[in-house]
Design an enzyme around this catalytic site. Structure first.
Site, PDB file in Angstrom:
ATOM      1  N   GLY A  17     -39.489  24.953  -0.126  1.00 23.51           N
ATOM      2  CA  GLY A  17     -39.844  25.404  -1.659  1.00 23.51           C
ATOM      3  C   GLY A  17     -40.869  26.374  -1.255  1.00 23.51           C
ATOM      4  O   GLY A  17     -40.769  27.395  -0.301  1.00 23.51           O
ATOM      5  N   ASP A 131     -52.389  17.767  -5.724  1.00 22.82           N
ATOM      6  CA  ASP A 131     -50.989  17.882  -6.163  1.00 22.82           C
ATOM      7  C   ASP A 131     -50.089  16.501  -6.210  1.00 22.82           C
ATOM      8  O   ASP A 131     -49.215  16.294  -5.589  1.00 22.82           O
ATOM      9  CB  ASP A 131     -50.441  18.924  -5.507  1.00 22.82           C
ATOM     10  CG  ASP A 131     -49.015  19.378  -5.973  1.00 22.82           C
ATOM     11  OD1 ASP A 131     -48.549  19.197  -7.018  1.00 22.82           O
ATOM     12  OD2 ASP A 131     -48.159  19.993  -5.224  1.00 22.82           O
TER      13      ASP A 131
END
Length: 234
Positions: A17, A131
């Site tokens: 990512g 997160d």
């Protein structure tokens, strides 16, 4: 270089990512399998990011809880910064729900209960995750048992995403960067990633609970800004 990073032999690519890549790797001396997160050069390009990385991984090393993925080692090798973590083979909750659909209420409650316990431990150590989302929660089941264990991934790494951003008032550096879609983001966190506390994690946990029960995010459809506005107003 020959499938080695420092003392780790790379076995497989687990995912990638905006933050970098995660490999399944083996520590050559200890013969221990780990998840090795190798951070991208772009993320670690500034001295500020490198200082933050060091501070965050030192803080993450203080976390020891059955519902948090344990950090074993952090270092740099030939310009590559890496973090070695406990390897958990189970799927993350985003993949699990996409494959199997929404979860039974009892299971969803158990998952959120365990995650909250892990977050409480981190809170007592002065850490905020920033997160929390289904993709950062791993499901682990011991072979031959019915027992499910939740493991929270990536403590402290969310702050790195903003280390070099000129405009600290927003986390949307550009569409679909590391943070992904803001489906699980507290309203205050969309304004300033760094001025958040444990309540932001609880909001994200609530959005995650919704996802587990409904099989979709709280505010589907629309672009990034639409979603942020709806988190603020709806």
């Amino acid at each position: 270089s020959g499938f080695f990073i420092g003392p780790y032999r790379i076995l497989d690519l687990l995912g990638q990512g905006g933050m970098g890549r995660v490999y399944k790797a083996m520590h050559q001396t200890m013969n221990r399998v780990v998840a090795l997160k190798v951070l991208s050069p772009q993320v670690m390009s500034s001295e500020r990011a490198q200082e933050l990385f060091l501070r965050e991984v030192q803080a993450a090393a203080q976390l020891s809880h059955p519902n948090i993925v344990m950090a074993f080692d952090a270092n740099e090798n030939e310009g590559r910064h890496y973090l070695a973590m406990e390897y958990v083979p189970g799927p993350n909750l985003e993949r699990h729900v996409k494959k199997h659909g929404s979860l039974p209420v009892g299971l969803a409650c158990e998952i959120i209960f365990q995650t909250a316990n892990g977050l409480q431990h981190a809170h007592e150590k002065g850490m905020v995750h920033r997160d929390i989302k289904p993709a950062n929660l791993l499901l682990h089941q011991e072979p031959g048992t019915e027992t499910i264990q939740v493991k929270i991934l990536d403590f402290g790494l969310a702050r790195l995403q903003q280390a070099d951003t000129k405009n600290s008032q927003t986390i949307i550096a550009k569409e679909n960067t590391v943070m992904g879609t803001p489906d699980f983001l507290s309203p205050e966190q969309s304004k300033n990633l760094h001025e958040t506390d444990i309540r932001s994690d609880l909001y994200s946990l609530g959005c995650t609970f919704y996802y587990l029960l409904a099989g979709q995010v709280p505010f589907p459809g629309g672009n990034t800004v639409d979603k942020l506005i709806r988190h603020h107003s709806d």
